[in-house]
Design an enzyme around this catalytic site. Structure first.
Site, PDB file in Angstrom:
ATOM      1  N   GLU A 198       0.866  -1.172   0.000  1.00 45.60           N
ATOM      2  CA  GLU A 198       0.000   0.000   0.000  1.00 45.60           C
ATOM      3  C   GLU A 198       0.905   1.225   0.000  1.00 45.60           C
ATOM      4  OE1 GLU A 198      -2.722   2.502   3.186  1.00 45.60           O
ATOM      5  OE2 GLU A 198      -2.681   0.317   3.371  1.00 45.60           O
ATOM      6  N   ARG A 208       0.970  10.194   0.823  1.00 48.53           N
ATOM      7  CA  ARG A 208       1.496  11.181   1.771  1.00 48.53           C
ATOM      8  C   ARG A 208       2.713  11.899   1.192  1.00 48.53           C
ATOM      9  NH1 ARG A 208       1.423   7.883   7.553  1.00 48.53           N
ATOM     10  NH2 ARG A 208      -0.715   7.091   7.385  1.00 48.53           N
ATOM     11  N   THR A 246      -4.060   6.447   1.898  1.00 53.05           N
ATOM     12  CA  THR A 246      -4.305   7.853   2.216  1.00 53.05           C
ATOM     13  C   THR A 246      -4.923   8.575   1.021  1.00 53.05           C
ATOM     14  OG1 THR A 246      -2.244   7.678   3.506  1.00 53.05           O
ATOM     15  CG2 THR A 246      -3.325   9.794   3.500  1.00 53.05           C
ATOM     16  N   LYS A 289     -10.850  -0.113   6.894  1.00 47.81           N
ATOM     17  CA  LYS A 289      -9.614   0.017   7.666  1.00 47.81           C
ATOM     18  C   LYS A 289      -9.987   0.462   9.083  1.00 47.81           C
ATOM     19  CE  LYS A 289      -5.959   2.178   5.894  1.00 47.81           C
ATOM     20  NZ  LYS A 289      -4.684   1.451   6.114  1.00 47.81           N
TER      21      LYS A 289
END
Length: 217
Positions: A42, A46, A70, A130
């Protein structure tokens, strides 16, 4: 497609959660994980290098199941799709993002921390969520309490945030936990230092621990 991708993540059991500062590290990173027996990553949005890192791995290492983390906006969903990400996740839940991901046939696991979050995810047809931040939010005991009333829905969980090799069994012992997110496997320090052997060893240990837990279940 969504079920199929999340079934693949569940079969692996642990997903490295990785922030990459320089896309030149994409292939060495992928190779280090693959050598450790962990064909998944993953790559979080960011950093500015995320989309290029995903695109490089998707194009050059097709055996790698690479996703985007994200993902906070519809535009980032589009970036993830264009880069070739096979799945996306976010730390929180946003109905607009989820609806847009659905139009793109992008498997998406939003972040949840409360029953209300989870009910919103179910309303938006999410099959996996998540649980974030996993340990600060109360750890395995909290997730067990949240998940219990929703067991009949079949929703799966991907706890991330404070998950380690040492507490892996506490998470994977719960049937609702499909896979955990592991930030320890490929740290920014190891990536920036090119310490690929350490990434490989972390991956190998994680794979072995998942197998050990599931064999003893």
């Amino acid at each position: 497609m969504t079920t199929h991708i999340f079934d693949q993540l569940a079969s692996i059991g642990v997903v490295p959660v990785i922030a990459v500062d320089d896309a030149k590290d994409a292939l060495p990173l992928a190779d280090a994980l693959l050598e450790g027996g962990l064909p998944v990553a993953e790559i979080t949005f960011r950093t500015d290098a995320a989309a290029e890192t995903i695109a490089t791995i998707a194009a050059e290492r097709p055996d790698m199941l690479v996703g985007a983390g994200t993902v906070l906006s519809p535009d980032q969903v589009d970036e993830a799709v264009k880069a070739g990400a096979k799945f996306s996740l976010s730390p929180g839940i946003d109905a607009d993002v989820l609806k847009h991901a659905k139009t793109k046939d992008m498997p998406f696991a939003p972040g949840i921390m409360t029953p209300s979050d989870l009910q919103l995810a179910l309303k938006l047809d999410c099959s996996m969520v998540k649980f974030f931040p996993a340990m600060p939010a109360g750890g395995p005991k909290m997730l067990k309490a949240i998940a219990a009333p929703y067991a009949h829905t079949g929703v799966g969980f991907n706890p991330t945030g404070g998950v380690t090799l040492d507490n892996l069994s506490d998470w994977l012992s719960m049937p609702q936990v499909r896979a955990v997110g592991g930030t320890w496997i490929a740290s920014k320090a190891d990536i920036s230092a090119g310490n690929w052997s350490h990434v490989t060893e972390n991956a190998r240990q994680a794979v072995a621990r998942v197998a050990e837990i599931r064999e003893s279940a």
